[in-house]
Design an enzyme around this catalytic site. Structure first.
Site, PDB file in Angstrom:
ATOM      1  N   ASP A   1     115.693  20.239  -9.969  1.00  0.00           N
ATOM      2  CA  ASP A   1     115.666  19.534 -11.256  1.00  0.00           C
ATOM      3  C   ASP A   1     114.345  19.681 -11.998  1.00  0.00           C
ATOM      4  OD1 ASP A   1     118.218  18.657 -10.618  1.00  0.00           O
ATOM      5  OD2 ASP A   1     117.482  16.817  -9.701  1.00  0.00           O
TER       6      ASP A   1
ATOM      7  N   LYS B   1     114.891  24.184 -14.756  1.00  0.00           N
ATOM      8  CA  LYS B   1     115.201  25.618 -14.708  1.00  0.00           C
ATOM      9  C   LYS B   1     116.171  26.017 -15.814  1.00  0.00           C
ATOM     10  CE  LYS B   1     116.611  24.920 -10.468  1.00  0.00           C
ATOM     11  NZ  LYS B   1     116.177  23.536 -10.254  1.00  0.00           N
ATOM     12  N   GLY B   2     117.218  25.203 -15.992  1.00  0.00           N
ATOM     13  CA  GLY B   2     118.239  25.539 -16.990  1.00  0.00           C
ATOM     14  C   GLY B   2     117.648  25.678 -18.374  1.00  0.00           C
ATOM     15  N   LYS B   3     116.789  24.739 -18.749  1.00  0.00           N
ATOM     16  CA  LYS B   3     116.163  24.790 -20.075  1.00  0.00           C
ATOM     17  C   LYS B   3     115.398  26.102 -20.257  1.00  0.00           C
ATOM     18  CE  LYS B   3     112.344  23.370 -22.809  1.00  0.00           C
ATOM     19  NZ  LYS B   3     111.498  22.424 -23.519  1.00  0.00           N
TER      20      LYS B   3
ATOM     21  N   ASN C   1     126.436  21.995  -6.594  1.00  0.00           N
ATOM     22  CA  ASN C   1     125.422  20.960  -6.312  1.00  0.00           C
ATOM     23  C   ASN C   1     124.341  20.989  -7.403  1.00  0.00           C
ATOM     24  OD1 ASN C   1     124.629  23.505  -5.392  1.00  0.00           O
ATOM     25  ND2 ASN C   1     123.610  22.772  -3.558  1.00  0.00           N
TER      26      ASN C   1
ATOM     27  N   GLY D   1     122.763  21.129 -11.216  1.00  0.00           N
ATOM     28  CA  GLY D   1     123.052  20.640 -12.564  1.00  0.00           C
ATOM     29  C   GLY D   1     121.926  21.118 -13.443  1.00  0.00           C
ATOM     30  N   HIS D   2     122.202  22.102 -14.282  1.00  0.00           N
ATOM     31  CA  HIS D   2     121.155  22.690 -15.122  1.00  0.00           C
ATOM     32  C   HIS D   2     121.389  22.277 -16.565  1.00  0.00           C
ATOM     33  CE1 HIS D   2     120.299  26.043 -11.941  1.00  0.00           C
ATOM     34  NE2 HIS D   2     120.112  24.820 -11.485  1.00  0.00           N
TER      35      HIS D   2
ATOM     36  N   GLN E   1     118.482  24.575  -7.168  1.00  0.00           N
ATOM     37  CA  GLN E   1     117.690  23.702  -6.268  1.00  0.00           C
ATOM     38  C   GLN E   1     116.200  24.070  -6.391  1.00  0.00           C
ATOM     39  OE1 GLN E   1     120.841  25.216  -4.625  1.00  0.00           O
ATOM     40  NE2 GLN E   1     121.603  23.542  -5.819  1.00  0.00           N
TER      41      GLN E   1
ATOM     42  N   THR F   1     119.130  21.970   1.276  1.00  0.00           N
ATOM     43  CA  THR F   1     120.467  22.483   1.004  1.00  0.00           C
ATOM     44  C   THR F   1     120.741  23.627   1.986  1.00  0.00           C
ATOM     45  OG1 THR F   1     121.997  23.165  -0.745  1.00  0.00           O
ATOM     46  CG2 THR F   1     119.756  24.107  -0.841  1.00  0.00           C
TER      47      THR F   1
ATOM     48  N   ARG G   1     122.724  10.121  -9.801  1.00  0.00           N
ATOM     49  CA  ARG G   1     121.867   9.277  -8.956  1.00  0.00           C
ATOM     50  C   ARG G   1     120.443   9.210  -9.506  1.00  0.00           C
ATOM     51  NH1 ARG G   1     122.463  12.036  -3.186  1.00  0.00           N
ATOM     52  NH2 ARG G   1     122.389  13.870  -4.530  1.00  0.00           N
TER      53      ARG G   1
ATOM     54  N   VAL H   1     107.370  20.267 -23.462  1.00  0.00           N
ATOM     55  CA  VAL H   1     106.989  18.941 -23.967  1.00  0.00           C
ATOM     56  C   VAL H   1     108.193  18.132 -24.428  1.00  0.00           C
ATOM     57  CG1 VAL H   1     104.628  19.605 -24.563  1.00  0.00           C
ATOM     58  CG2 VAL H   1     106.464  19.953 -26.253  1.00  0.00           C
ATOM     59  N   GLY H   2     109.374  18.515 -23.979  1.00  0.00           N
ATOM     60  CA  GLY H   2     110.590  17.776 -24.314  1.00  0.00           C
ATOM     61  C   GLY H   2     111.790  18.594 -23.879  1.00  0.00           C
TER      62      GLY H   2
HETATM   63  P1  GDP Z   1     117.289  21.941 -13.450  1.00  0.00           P
HETATM   64  O1  GDP Z   1     118.249  21.549 -12.413  1.00  0.00           O
HETATM   65  O2  GDP Z   1     116.027  22.527 -12.892  1.00  0.00           O
HETATM   66  O3  GDP Z   1     117.873  22.835 -14.515  1.00  0.00           O
HETATM   67  O4  GDP Z   1     116.837  20.599 -14.182  1.00  0.00           O
HETATM   68  P2  GDP Z   1     117.825  19.394 -14.645  1.00  0.00           P
HETATM   69  O5  GDP Z   1     118.549  19.819 -15.858  1.00  0.00           O
HETATM   70  O6  GDP Z   1     118.610  18.885 -13.507  1.00  0.00           O
HETATM   71  O7  GDP Z   1     116.754  18.277 -14.934  1.00  0.00           O
HETATM   72  C1  GDP Z   1     115.767  18.410 -15.883  1.00  0.00           C
HETATM   73  C2  GDP Z   1     115.916  17.271 -16.884  1.00  0.00           C
HETATM   74  O8  GDP Z   1     114.742  17.176 -17.662  1.00  0.00           O
HETATM   75  C3  GDP Z   1     117.041  17.493 -17.898  1.00  0.00           C
HETATM   76  O9  GDP Z   1     117.559  16.251 -18.275  1.00  0.00           O
HETATM   77  C4  GDP Z   1     116.322  18.168 -19.054  1.00  0.00           C
HETATM   78  O10 GDP Z   1     116.989  17.971 -20.284  1.00  0.00           O
HETATM   79  C5  GDP Z   1     115.022  17.451 -19.027  1.00  0.00           C
HETATM   80  N1  GDP Z   1     113.850  18.216 -19.476  1.00  0.00           N
HETATM   81  C6  GDP Z   1     113.579  19.535 -19.298  1.00  0.00           C
HETATM   82  N2  GDP Z   1     112.350  19.821 -19.757  1.00  0.00           N
HETATM   83  C7  GDP Z   1     111.844  18.664 -20.248  1.00  0.00           C
HETATM   84  C8  GDP Z   1     110.584  18.311 -20.822  1.00  0.00           C
HETATM   85  O11 GDP Z   1     109.679  19.113 -20.994  1.00  0.00           O
HETATM   86  N3  GDP Z   1     110.432  17.008 -21.184  1.00  0.00           N
HETATM   87  C9  GDP Z   1     111.399  16.072 -21.011  1.00  0.00           C
HETATM   88  N4  GDP Z   1     111.140  14.825 -21.378  1.00  0.00           N
HETATM   89  N5  GDP Z   1     112.588  16.374 -20.452  1.00  0.00           N
HETATM   90  C10 GDP Z   1     112.792  17.649 -20.069  1.00  0.00           C
HETATM   91  P1  IMO Z   2     119.356  21.847  -9.270  1.00  0.00           P
HETATM   92  O1  IMO Z   2     119.779  23.295  -9.273  1.00  0.00           O
HETATM   93  C1  IMO Z   2     118.121  18.404  -6.914  1.00  0.00           C
HETATM   94  C2  IMO Z   2     119.818  18.005  -2.902  1.00  0.00           C
HETATM   95  C3  IMO Z   2     120.785  16.862  -2.655  1.00  0.00           C
HETATM   96  C4  IMO Z   2     120.534  16.623  -1.180  1.00  0.00           C
HETATM   97  C5  IMO Z   2     120.296  18.013  -0.629  1.00  0.00           C
HETATM   98  C6  IMO Z   2     121.523  18.668  -0.014  1.00  0.00           C
HETATM   99  O2  IMO Z   2     119.992  21.030 -10.323  1.00  0.00           O
HETATM  100  O3  IMO Z   2     117.877  21.729  -9.207  1.00  0.00           O
HETATM  101  P2  IMO Z   2     123.798  19.666  -0.938  1.00  0.00           P
HETATM  102  O4  IMO Z   2     124.800  19.124  -1.903  1.00  0.00           O
HETATM  103  O5  IMO Z   2     123.193  20.954  -1.369  1.00  0.00           O
HETATM  104  O6  IMO Z   2     124.309  19.712   0.455  1.00  0.00           O
HETATM  105  O7  IMO Z   2     122.612  18.569  -0.909  1.00  0.00           O
HETATM  106  O8  IMO Z   2     119.872  18.794  -1.732  1.00  0.00           O
HETATM  107  N1  IMO Z   2     120.189  18.880  -4.038  1.00  0.00           N
HETATM  108  C7  IMO Z   2     119.558  18.891  -5.216  1.00  0.00           C
HETATM  109  N2  IMO Z   2     118.544  18.126  -5.684  1.00  0.00           N
HETATM  110  N3  IMO Z   2     118.600  19.404  -7.681  1.00  0.00           N
HETATM  111  C8  IMO Z   2     119.582  20.206  -7.220  1.00  0.00           C
HETATM  112  O9  IMO Z   2     119.995  21.312  -7.884  1.00  0.00           O
HETATM  113  C9  IMO Z   2     120.149  19.931  -5.950  1.00  0.00           C
HETATM  114  N4  IMO Z   2     121.123  20.495  -5.210  1.00  0.00           N
HETATM  115  C10 IMO Z   2     121.130  19.852  -4.037  1.00  0.00           C
HETATM  116  O10 IMO Z   2     120.470  15.753  -3.443  1.00  0.00           O
HETATM  117  O11 IMO Z   2     119.347  15.893  -1.016  1.00  0.00           O
HETATM  118 MG    MG Z   3     119.357  19.865 -11.841  1.00  0.00          MG
END
Ligand code: GDP
Ligand code: IMO
Ligand code: MG
Length: 421
Positions: A13, A16-18, A38, A40-41, A222, A237, A301, A411-412
């Site tokens: 989290d 990466k997706g951004k 698992n 979420g980007h 991840q 994972t 969560r 920055v957002g």
């Molecule tokens: P990923 O799994 O690595 O793609 O990241 P996620 O999407 O799960 O989580 C990143 C969260 O932070 C998302 O809700 C994005 O919209 C948000 N986000 C990404 N970059 C920034 C940032 O620079 N500032 C803020 N405030 N939010 C961000």
């Molecule tokens: P992105 O790509 C954050 C965590 C779960 C759990 C552990 C094992 O969005 O960054 P699994 O379902 O793989 O068996 O869970 O890994 N986990 C993540 N935490 N971002 C993720 O993906 C995750 N994918 C799995 O919360 O602790």
């Molecule tokens: Mg994510």
């Protein structure tokens, strides 16, 4: 041409997706190399927020081809839902999204096994997303798995039934109620939808693309500390989330790897169980969670929050061979009384500056350096020249410690809130 890799350096989290979305304009191909639903980007642009689980984050660009690599595990039902959500954006998915035949399928019974195994673990549960990830990779390495390419075979149903029967035997050892027919119906329907896409031998496709001079970005899921070999085992994972995973997850030779972009938050988060030395249980932790909107993109969560951890980051940079660092969510830190950076650990009474074999247990204490924080809101900043002094100092300090340049500061959440350095 080389393949660049973008991956997370913490517990996922990182954003990466951004950044994949921001960078896609410079690439011909975006290829996801591991993980599954698992992940979420999140991507945000033009006032709309999109969350992708299996589909690579380059999907919104006109030109780029998006590949789901052999290292990925696919749940057809979740994948179908993702495609349905994208339908309103007229993206011409069949010409832009292709799937590796060697990617593995998540069966309904894999999800049941995940749930059963987690609940049997009780207090020691991993905090899995319960998407069937662990059991699917277990069948892959156990050489029982069902692959995308099997869908094209006459024996597909037979292969499915053999694996299902094996799972049903295993499920007898757990107390779990389920109605398999109810789960199988949408699964087989979703397989029909999946068949509308082109299946490829991704290793050949990528080799040809490289020969033709195409630019490829490999997208990780991840983060490094969730890697099955090098993460905080067993709270990890089931795939290799590190740069080596891009080689095995796409069929790329190590000498074809170009840049490795390492993404990290300006602080640190973790969702699910497992050790997190710099975790904060106080108002500061709550403030990070609120300001950063730290709730999981897949499970909703709450994410655990804490200060940035340099020994862990150095470890991740080394294992991945990071060439460029990208610091996310700098805006979240604005106006904290001060910033803390973990520089060492107090580990079993000794001061150490590296991540030891295991940090499961209570015998690890972070040692912090305190730095001044900026007061300014960063969300409207459009150039590095507008950075407050304290932010520049924070960046300079991290670069000196990590010995890799920070080439991007976010920055957002929006595409536009991205500053290149
Ligand atoms: P990923 O799994 O690595 O793609 O990241 P996620 O999407 O799960 O989580 C990143 C969260 O932070 C998302 O809700 C994005 O919209 C948000 N986000 C990404 N970059 C920034 C940032 O620079 N500032 C803020 N405030 N939010 C961000
Ligand atoms: P992105 O790509 C954050 C965590 C779960 C759990 C552990 C094992 O969005 O960054 P699994 O379902 O793989 O068996 O869970 O890994 N986990 C993540 N935490 N971002 C993720 O993906 C995750 N994918 C799995 O919360 O602790
Ligand atoms: Mg994510």
């Amino acid at each position: 041409m080389a393949v660049d890799i973008l991956l997370g350096l913490q517990w996922g989290d990182e954003g990466k997706g951004k950044i994949v979305d921001v960078q896609t304009k410079d690439y011909d191909i975006i290829a996801r190399f591991q993980g599954g639903p698992n992940a979420g980007h999140t991507l945000e642009f033009e006032g709309i927020k999109h969350v992708l689980h299996t589909i690579p984050s380059g999907i919104f660009h006109d030109k780029a081809i998006n590949i789901i690599g052999n290292g990925v595990v696919i749940d057809p039902v979740i994948f179908k839902k993702e495609l349905e959500k994208l339908a309103q954006f007229n993206l011409d998915i069949p010409s832009k999204l292709i799937v590796a035949r060697k990617a593995h399928l998540i069966l309904p019974t894999h999800r049941l096994l995940d749930a059963a195994s987690e609940s049997a673990k009780g207090k020691t549960k991993i905090g899995s997303t319960l998407k069937g990830i662990g059991p699917t990779y277990m069948d892959k390495t156990g050489r029982n798995g069902l692959r995308i390419g099997d869908i094209e075979l006459d024996s597909f149903k037979e292969k499915y039934n053999t694996l299902k029967e094996k799972h049903l035997e295993m499920l007898k050892h757990f107390e779990i109620q389920f109605d398999l027919e109810e789960l199988e119906k949408p699964w087989f329907e979703a397989i029909e939808d999946l068949k509308k896409l082109t299946f490829i031998d991704a290793e050949h496709y990528i080799a040809k693309a490289l020969k033709e001079g195409k630019k490829i970005l490999a997208e990780g899921a991840q983060g490094t500390l969730l890697d099955v070999d090098f993460g905080t085992y067993p709270f990890v994972t089931s795939s290799n989330t590190i740069s080596a995973g891009a080689c095995t997850g796409l069929g790329i030779a190590p000498n074809r790897v170009g840049k490795v972009f390492g993404i990290f938050k300006a602080y640190c988060t973790r969702v699910g169980s497992g050790p997190f030395p710099t975790e904060l249980f106080d108002e500061t932790g709550e403030r990070l969670q609120k300001a950063g909107n730290e709730f999981g993109a897949t499970t909703g969560r709450a994410r655990r929050c804490g200060w940035i951890d340099l020994p862990a980051l150095k470890y991740a940079i080394n294992i991945n061979g990071v060439t460029d660092l990208m610091m996310m969510k700098a805006d979240v830190l604005s106006d904290f009384p001060s910033l803390k950076v973990c520089t060492h650990y107090n580990y079993n009474g000794e001061t150490i500056d590296y991540l030891p074999y295991s940090i499961n247990g209570d015998d690890i204490e972070p040692i912090y350096k305190e730095l001044p924080c900026w007061k300014e809101d960063l969300t409207g900043v459009t150039a590095e020249s507008e950075f407050p002094k304290e932010l520049n100092d924070y960046i300079a300090y991290l670069e000196a410690e990590l010995e890799v340049p920070i080439t991007l500061v976010s920055v957002g959440p929006d595409r536009k809130q991205t500053i290149l350095r």
